[in-house]
Design an enzyme around this catalytic site. Sequence first.
Site, PDB file in Angstrom:
ATOM      1  N   HIS A  41       0.889  -1.242  -0.073  1.00 51.81           N
ATOM      2  CA  HIS A  41       0.061  -0.037  -0.059  1.00 51.81           C
ATOM      3  C   HIS A  41       0.836   1.479   0.020  1.00 51.81           C
ATOM      4  O   HIS A  41       0.258   2.492  -0.196  1.00 51.81           O
ATOM      5  CB  HIS A  41      -1.110   0.061   1.272  1.00 51.81           C
ATOM      6  CG  HIS A  41      -2.279   0.809   0.902  1.00 51.81           C
ATOM      7  ND1 HIS A  41      -2.422   1.805  -0.289  1.00 51.81           N
ATOM      8  CD2 HIS A  41      -3.355   1.037   1.639  1.00 51.81           C
ATOM      9  CE1 HIS A  41      -3.706   2.022  -0.030  1.00 51.81           C
ATOM     10  NE2 HIS A  41      -4.226   1.547   0.969  1.00 51.81           N
ATOM     11  N   ARG A  42       2.123   1.201   0.353  1.00 51.55           N
ATOM     12  CA  ARG A  42       3.036   2.291   0.325  1.00 51.55           C
ATOM     13  C   ARG A  42       3.142   2.814  -1.257  1.00 51.55           C
ATOM     14  O   ARG A  42       3.557   4.048  -1.703  1.00 51.55           O
ATOM     15  CB  ARG A  42       4.490   2.050   0.761  1.00 51.55           C
ATOM     16  CG  ARG A  42       4.259   1.713   2.407  1.00 51.55           C
ATOM     17  CD  ARG A  42       5.782   1.257   2.661  1.00 51.55           C
ATOM     18  NE  ARG A  42       6.309   0.173   2.027  1.00 51.55           N
ATOM     19  CZ  ARG A  42       7.401  -0.603   2.129  1.00 51.55           C
ATOM     20  NH1 ARG A  42       8.218   0.231   2.968  1.00 51.55           N
ATOM     21  NH2 ARG A  42       7.424  -1.617   1.609  1.00 51.55           N
TER      22      ARG A  42
END
Length: 547
Positions: free
Chosen positions: A520-521
Amino acid sequence: MSELIRVPDIGNGEGEVIELLVKPGDKVEADQSLLTLESDKASMEIPSPKAGVVKSIKAKVGDTLKEGDEILELEVEGGEQPAEAKAEAAPAQPEAPKAEAPAPAPSESKPAAPAAASVQDIKVPDIGSAGKANVIEVMVKAGDTVEADQSLITLESDKASMEIPSPASGVVESVSIKVGDEVGTGDLILKLKVEGAAPAAEEQPAAAPAQAAAPAAEQKPAAAAPAPAKADTPAPVGAPSRDGAKVHAGPAVRMLAREFGVELSEVKASGPKGRILKEDVQVFVKEQLQRAKSGGAGATGGAGIPPIPEVDFSKFGEVEEVAMTRLMQVGAANLHRSWLNVPHVTQFDQSDITDMEAFRVAQKAAAEKAGVKLTVLPILLKACAHLLKELPDFNSSLAPSGKALIRKKYVHIGFAVDTPDGLLVPVIRDVDRKSLLQLAAEAADLADKARNKKLSADAMQGACFTISSLGHIGGTGFTPIVNAPEVAILGVSKATMQPVWDGKAFQPRLMLPLSLSYDHRVINGAAAARFTKRLGELLADIRTLLL
């Protein structure tokens, strides 16, 4: 004469200097370790190619080095000028070498014996960037007759198990390694008596006495000289070394320490000359776990995570402890590291593959004629390769700084293979440039090598994206763990026939469950949804791959 010693071929990539083993003024022998490099795959000690005295050091702890970079300047011993000086200063001395010179003459008649001339040293071939591997099986013994390509030993690295074949036919004279030994490229496996190899073998004994006699004589005193200095090290065995630069441990021990998150300078050394062994690291970890346990419920491990309480299961019934293979242990450590470092999110979707399956079945005869079996995997590989170019963030990695993305201009995709020894992920390179039949053939070949322990470490590196398919087993969905530094992985479950509303009536359609886990980064939820949506469109009508 001064020579610059440079970093040799260390495989792909580069390494960080984590330890300097010599200093200016030190006398080093050939093959003595100069420094320790640590890459993202392994740590390795770089040996000196020659004997001499260290004049100056060009690298320092923390530097990042690659093949060809300078390590140090070495004053090489044994040149012609010192020999001439000795001849002028002491005329009596040259007579000794001259007296030795005729010695090879009798020895030249000895190598004529066919038995000695036909003995070959069988060594560990290039095992890729894995560096070191453990011997887990020795398949021959002294006296055995072996054929060319017959397996001699089985090696297990942190990436794969592989059998090492014999390059020639012959009779095993002696075996130089045993189960449990750690070996690397070029290490001696055994001596093989081979017929018809006499001419090549004769030259070596003839030249060897003249060249090897002097170094052998020099090396023993040199090795004996530092012994008293290092003899002080074993005395305080059991005391931890606080100076990180003076920690003595091999690559396998350093790798084990990294997996457990152990600082080697805190480990008590029990090996010879103060060297840290694997057992020392294991004892240290056990002590830390016991200390955390005795510290009460609030105690946490080194990563700030409360340890799972130790349970004596035998009090509930009969138990059996089964050792995990090294491959399983390393795989577990890698998965744990990815799970802790990557903020995982999984996007679930379904794809209508009714028409795709009809196409696959229709091409079955053509595929068999080409000698391959066309499964769903090659089509998934082709579709994902198309999307990695269309949505480049999925074909990237997060830079170490966390402030940039490293986008890859190549498309290499790994696919998970279930083997008796654990999960392996071979990599197919340049997927976007290959046809479905080429991908089918390569996937089948790599899967076969993985199951038969023939897969090299290099064949499991360089992936941009991974596919893990459980469709042949079953299930409706799962959450695969991202194989960092990749940023996404596609999980595929079993396709089932389901009723789908077409606007007028329910139609039976073959639906394929998809599970896309992502970092998700790098990937946001909208991008993940677009990926699975586009993948569904491509699989629903694979003709769109041509657009």
